[in-house]
Design a protein around this motif. Structure first.
Motif, PDB file in Angstrom:
ATOM      1  N   GLY A 189      39.709  30.947  52.688  1.00  0.00           N
ATOM      2  CA  GLY A 189      39.209  32.180  52.940  1.00  0.00           C
ATOM      3  C   GLY A 189      39.961  33.553  52.713  1.00  0.00           C
ATOM      4  N   THR A 190      41.257  33.395  53.638  1.00  0.00           N
ATOM      5  CA  THR A 190      42.458  34.479  53.153  1.00  0.00           C
ATOM      6  C   THR A 190      42.689  34.564  51.900  1.00  0.00           C
ATOM      7  N   SER A 191      42.665  33.368  51.251  1.00  0.00           N
ATOM      8  CA  SER A 191      43.130  33.533  49.911  1.00  0.00           C
ATOM      9  C   SER A 191      42.299  34.265  49.088  1.00  0.00           C
ATOM     10  N   ASP A 192      41.139  33.869  49.226  1.00  0.00           N
ATOM     11  CA  ASP A 192      39.965  34.699  48.395  1.00  0.00           C
ATOM     12  C   ASP A 192      39.946  36.085  48.627  1.00  0.00           C
ATOM     13  N   ARG A 193      40.170  36.515  49.942  1.00  0.00           N
ATOM     14  CA  ARG A 193      40.344  38.040  50.202  1.00  0.00           C
ATOM     15  C   ARG A 193      41.387  38.753  49.436  1.00  0.00           C
ATOM     16  N   LEU A 194      42.565  37.843  49.424  1.00  0.00           N
ATOM     17  CA  LEU A 194      43.828  38.544  48.805  1.00  0.00           C
ATOM     18  C   LEU A 194      43.715  38.670  47.456  1.00  0.00           C
ATOM     19  N   HIS A 195      43.225  37.606  46.612  1.00  0.00           N
ATOM     20  CA  HIS A 195      42.812  37.551  45.445  1.00  0.00           C
ATOM     21  C   HIS A 195      41.882  38.802  44.891  1.00  0.00           C
ATOM     22  N   ASP A 196      40.867  38.937  45.864  1.00  0.00           N
ATOM     23  CA  ASP A 196      40.006  40.348  45.534  1.00  0.00           C
ATOM     24  C   ASP A 196      40.662  41.471  45.411  1.00  0.00           C
ATOM     25  N   LEU A 197      41.680  41.582  46.434  1.00  0.00           N
ATOM     26  CA  LEU A 197      42.620  42.847  46.593  1.00  0.00           C
ATOM     27  C   LEU A 197      43.507  43.004  45.585  1.00  0.00           C
ATOM     28  N   LEU A 198      43.859  41.790  44.935  1.00  0.00           N
ATOM     29  CA  LEU A 198      45.136  42.038  43.839  1.00  0.00           C
ATOM     30  C   LEU A 198      44.219  42.535  42.666  1.00  0.00           C
ATOM     31  N   PHE A 199      43.194  42.003  42.138  1.00  0.00           N
ATOM     32  CA  PHE A 199      42.329  42.470  41.111  1.00  0.00           C
ATOM     33  C   PHE A 199      41.834  43.842  41.413  1.00  0.00           C
ATOM     34  N   GLU A 200      41.357  44.244  42.531  1.00  0.00           N
ATOM     35  CA  GLU A 200      40.845  45.620  42.797  1.00  0.00           C
ATOM     36  C   GLU A 200      42.101  46.472  42.401  1.00  0.00           C
ATOM     37  N   VAL A 201      43.443  46.271  43.066  1.00  0.00           N
ATOM     38  CA  VAL A 201      44.486  46.990  42.988  1.00  0.00           C
ATOM     39  C   VAL A 201      44.972  47.184  41.432  1.00  0.00           C
ATOM     40  N   ASN A 202      44.948  45.897  40.636  1.00  0.00           N
ATOM     41  CA  ASN A 202      45.242  45.922  39.282  1.00  0.00           C
ATOM     42  C   ASN A 202      44.162  46.975  38.563  1.00  0.00           C
TER      43      ASN A 202
END
Length: 250
Positions: A189-202
């Motif tokens: 669950g934490t991984s998915d939120r981090l992935h969302d953040l990385l692509f949002e930042v990108n």
């Protein structure tokens, strides 16, 4: 599959590698070839995922792409500057100004607050404490940690610490973010939120992003996927990525 450098980008690459080789010397003096002619262009705002079996040399490649190491032979550019032509000091400045790193283990400084950890690259760059503080505060608000500014890293969860690492990676407005298994130490669950953040930042900041990952679901979110195979990078189609899902741990 074709060599990933075959495509021509309309924009100047944020990072470019040409025919990169990396050879180490084993304990018995014999050479170990890790990279054997890897080539890659990554455009500003583009996200590319690099996959491959354990031991294929993905982390070695990422270190070279980010200027943490130099190839045995071949050519490397960051922001149009050829790395082999730079002094150690010039290379360190280039990394500080243009590359943001996010690793599996966040490498936050435990004796400093969250706010201070994110300020640090700006202070190293020569910014005033006020400018560094304002920039760090802005980014920590962006990653949802506005209320944790004065906390030491030890008081944060693993996911929160990685969000601090993402903010720190962005603080100097880098040309590229390089992430090496950024969620490998987190629960799903934490991984998915981090992935969302990385692509949002990108998307929001327009930095190029290079992700090294075993997670094929994460890799599939990138604009392009490349496999490091026998020391070279080759394009992976979406169909091939689905077929490969049984070969690596996602």
């Amino acid at each position: 599959m074709t060599d990933v450098s075959d495509g021509v980008h309309e924009r100047k690459p944020a990072i470019a590698a040409r025919d990169v080789f990396k050879t180490y010397v084993a304990g018995d003096g014999s050479p170990i070839e890790v990279l054997k002619g890897a080539s890659l262009d990554v455009a500003p705002g583009e996200a590319i995922a690099i996959i491959g079996e354990s031991g294929a040399g993905k982390s070695t490649l990422l270190q070279i792409l980010g200027g943490l190491d130099l190839p045995t032979s071949g050519e490397m550019w960051i922001g149009g500057k050829e790395l082999q032509s730079l002094s150690e000091e010039e290379l360190a400045l280039l990394r500080n100004h243009h590359i943001g790193f996010v690793f599996q283990f966040h490498h936050l400084l435990k004796e400093f607050s969250v706010h201070e950890n994110v300020m640090l690259p700006q202070l190293i760059r020569g910014e005033t404490p006020r400018v560094a503080s304002d920039r760090a505060r802005e980014l920590l608000e962006d990653v949802g940690l506005a209320r944790r500014l004065d906390h030491k890293p030890g008081r944060l969860s693993g996911g929160e610490q990685q969000r601090v690492a993402v903010a720190r990676a962005l603080v100097n407005r880098p040309l590229a973010i390089l992430a090496d298994e950024p969620s490998g130490n987190l629960d799903p669950g934490t991984s998915d939120r981090l992935h969302d953040l990385l692509f949002e930042v990108n998307e929001r900041h327009g930095s190029a992003m290079i992700l090294v990952t075993h997670n094929l679901h994460l890799a599939a979110r990138a604009d392009r996927v490349a496999e490091l195979m026998d020391g070279r990078l080759v394009d992976v189609t979406r169909e091939a990525l689905r077929e490969a899902s049984d070969q690596w741990i996602g």
